[in-house]
Write a protein that holds these residues in place. Sequence first.
Motif, PDB file in Angstrom:
ATOM      1  N   ALA A  69       0.784  -1.262   0.038  1.00  0.00           N
ATOM      2  CA  ALA A  69       0.010   0.063   0.135  1.00  0.00           C
ATOM      3  C   ALA A  69       0.687   0.975   0.139  1.00  0.00           C
ATOM      4  N   ARG A  70       0.014   2.483  -0.336  1.00  0.00           N
ATOM      5  CA  ARG A  70       0.990   3.524  -0.159  1.00  0.00           C
ATOM      6  C   ARG A  70      -0.002   4.464   0.887  1.00  0.00           C
ATOM      7  N   LEU A  71       0.755   4.900   1.797  1.00  0.00           N
ATOM      8  CA  LEU A  71      -0.016   5.974   2.898  1.00  0.00           C
ATOM      9  C   LEU A  71       0.354   7.442   2.734  1.00  0.00           C
ATOM     10  N   LEU A  72      -0.843   8.065   2.610  1.00  0.00           N
ATOM     11  CA  LEU A  72      -0.992   9.401   2.229  1.00  0.00           C
ATOM     12  C   LEU A  72      -1.889  10.342   3.478  1.00  0.00           C
ATOM     13  N   VAL A  73      -1.137  11.241   4.107  1.00  0.00           N
ATOM     14  CA  VAL A  73      -1.790  12.143   4.852  1.00  0.00           C
ATOM     15  C   VAL A  73      -1.419  13.619   4.405  1.00  0.00           C
ATOM     16  N   PRO A  74      -2.086  14.149   3.441  1.00  0.00           N
ATOM     17  CA  PRO A  74      -1.993  15.471   2.960  1.00  0.00           C
ATOM     18  C   PRO A  74      -1.654  16.424   4.109  1.00  0.00           C
ATOM     19  N   SER A  75      -2.283  16.603   5.254  1.00  0.00           N
ATOM     20  CA  SER A  75      -1.969  17.694   6.156  1.00  0.00           C
ATOM     21  C   SER A  75      -0.694  17.630   6.587  1.00  0.00           C
ATOM     22  N   ASN A 129     -10.637  14.295  12.753  1.00  0.00           N
ATOM     23  CA  ASN A 129     -10.898  14.425  11.696  1.00  0.00           C
ATOM     24  C   ASN A 129      -9.959  14.776  10.268  1.00  0.00           C
ATOM     25  N   GLU A 130      -8.642  14.634  10.665  1.00  0.00           N
ATOM     26  CA  GLU A 130      -7.715  14.722   9.564  1.00  0.00           C
ATOM     27  C   GLU A 130      -7.779  13.611   8.578  1.00  0.00           C
ATOM     28  N   VAL A 131      -7.581  13.819   7.224  1.00  0.00           N
ATOM     29  CA  VAL A 131      -7.929  12.757   6.098  1.00  0.00           C
ATOM     30  C   VAL A 131      -6.526  12.009   6.189  1.00  0.00           C
ATOM     31  N   ILE A 132      -6.674  10.656   6.053  1.00  0.00           N
ATOM     32  CA  ILE A 132      -5.599   9.811   5.896  1.00  0.00           C
ATOM     33  C   ILE A 132      -6.210   8.853   4.506  1.00  0.00           C
ATOM     34  N   GLU A 133      -5.279   8.592   3.682  1.00  0.00           N
ATOM     35  CA  GLU A 133      -5.789   7.932   2.559  1.00  0.00           C
ATOM     36  C   GLU A 133      -4.788   6.892   2.169  1.00  0.00           C
ATOM     37  N   TYR A 144      -9.897   7.620   4.863  1.00  0.00           N
ATOM     38  CA  TYR A 144     -10.325   7.582   6.303  1.00  0.00           C
ATOM     39  C   TYR A 144     -10.060   8.923   6.887  1.00  0.00           C
ATOM     40  N   ARG A 145     -10.877   8.983   8.302  1.00  0.00           N
ATOM     41  CA  ARG A 145     -10.892  10.066   8.986  1.00  0.00           C
ATOM     42  C   ARG A 145     -10.395   9.706  10.434  1.00  0.00           C
ATOM     43  N   VAL A 146      -9.441  10.500  10.970  1.00  0.00           N
ATOM     44  CA  VAL A 146      -8.953  10.182  12.203  1.00  0.00           C
ATOM     45  C   VAL A 146     -10.106  10.565  13.343  1.00  0.00           C
ATOM     46  N   GLU A 147     -10.332   9.477  14.220  1.00  0.00           N
ATOM     47  CA  GLU A 147     -11.243   9.457  14.988  1.00  0.00           C
ATOM     48  C   GLU A 147     -10.961   9.721  16.336  1.00  0.00           C
ATOM     49  N   VAL A 188      -1.611   4.865  19.774  1.00  0.00           N
ATOM     50  CA  VAL A 188      -2.506   4.162  18.807  1.00  0.00           C
ATOM     51  C   VAL A 188      -3.424   5.453  18.124  1.00  0.00           C
ATOM     52  N   VAL A 189      -3.348   5.429  16.712  1.00  0.00           N
ATOM     53  CA  VAL A 189      -4.571   6.190  16.098  1.00  0.00           C
ATOM     54  C   VAL A 189      -5.519   5.202  15.366  1.00  0.00           C
ATOM     55  N   THR A 190      -6.755   5.720  15.675  1.00  0.00           N
ATOM     56  CA  THR A 190      -7.874   4.988  15.025  1.00  0.00           C
ATOM     57  C   THR A 190      -8.665   6.267  14.171  1.00  0.00           C
ATOM     58  N   ALA A 191      -8.690   5.497  12.892  1.00  0.00           N
ATOM     59  CA  ALA A 191      -9.316   6.300  11.784  1.00  0.00           C
ATOM     60  C   ALA A 191     -10.428   5.430  11.063  1.00  0.00           C
ATOM     61  N   ARG A 192     -11.585   5.984  10.880  1.00  0.00           N
ATOM     62  CA  ARG A 192     -12.836   5.348  10.335  1.00  0.00           C
ATOM     63  C   ARG A 192     -12.777   5.620   9.141  1.00  0.00           C
ATOM     64  N   ALA A 193     -13.366   4.668   8.061  1.00  0.00           N
ATOM     65  CA  ALA A 193     -13.532   4.816   6.734  1.00  0.00           C
ATOM     66  C   ALA A 193     -14.336   5.855   6.607  1.00  0.00           C
ATOM     67  N   ASP A 194     -14.122   6.920   5.649  1.00  0.00           N
ATOM     68  CA  ASP A 194     -14.766   8.243   5.369  1.00  0.00           C
ATOM     69  C   ASP A 194     -15.684   7.926   4.412  1.00  0.00           C
ATOM     70  N   VAL A 195     -15.470   7.329   3.194  1.00  0.00           N
ATOM     71  CA  VAL A 195     -16.299   6.978   2.113  1.00  0.00           C
ATOM     72  C   VAL A 195     -16.115   5.551   1.523  1.00  0.00           C
ATOM     73  N   ALA A 196     -16.839   5.001   0.784  1.00  0.00           N
ATOM     74  CA  ALA A 196     -16.307   3.675   0.350  1.00  0.00           C
ATOM     75  C   ALA A 196     -15.372   3.760  -0.593  1.00  0.00           C
ATOM     76  N   PRO A 197     -14.370   2.852  -0.923  1.00  0.00           N
ATOM     77  CA  PRO A 197     -13.423   2.864  -1.615  1.00  0.00           C
ATOM     78  C   PRO A 197     -13.544   3.108  -3.097  1.00  0.00           C
TER      79      PRO A 197
END
Length: 198
Positions: A69-75, A129-133, A144-147, A188-197
């Motif tokens: 995979a490739r992890l992207l955190v724009p912020s 609420n920060e976005v992770i892809e 995903y969004r950081v929960e 531990v950082v938990t992020a929930r799916a923001d939208v469907a893949p």
Amino acid sequence: MNPIRPAPRTLTALTECLLALGCWQLGEGSWIYAKAGLAQHLLQRAWSRTLAGKIAVKPWPWADTWPVARLLVPSQHIDQIVLEGAYGRTLAFAPGHVESMQPIETASAIILTGHRDTHFRFLQWLKPNEVIELELTTGHRRRYRVEETRIADSRSAWIGSTQDQAQLMMVTCYPFDAVQPGGPLRYVVTARADVAPS
């Protein structure tokens, strides 16, 4: 009373030893950075080949891991290749996917781990609420969004995910500025799916 002074030969030998030691240490440090830079180039090349349809592309011939995979955190300006497996030899080069019963492409719950002083140092600055892809080998991205963020003691707390929830967990050692490696605490950082893949 005159202080005892070392002979000029002793001072010269001591100076030469200290200079040699300093050069050796500089060389060691430079080699680590050079190796890390080369590794990132090889990881990017392996990821490109993976996106082109190759399976389990090893970044170098003796590797026992491959990009998943490739992890992207724009912020946070993060763009990292994720390797299969969460072993020390893997985490030296990139974050690792904690292997489970399901491949990362089909898993709803994904756990990634990385070192607190390198690849996952940025976790300490993530906010809710920060976005992770997460870009998968198919080229699709999960968003995903950081929960929440929390500190857990690995000796007594369960640091796992619920397989029936679409979530991404990222785990590293804690505290971030600790001098000694390891220890029982985990960040531990938990992020929930923001939208469907996509």
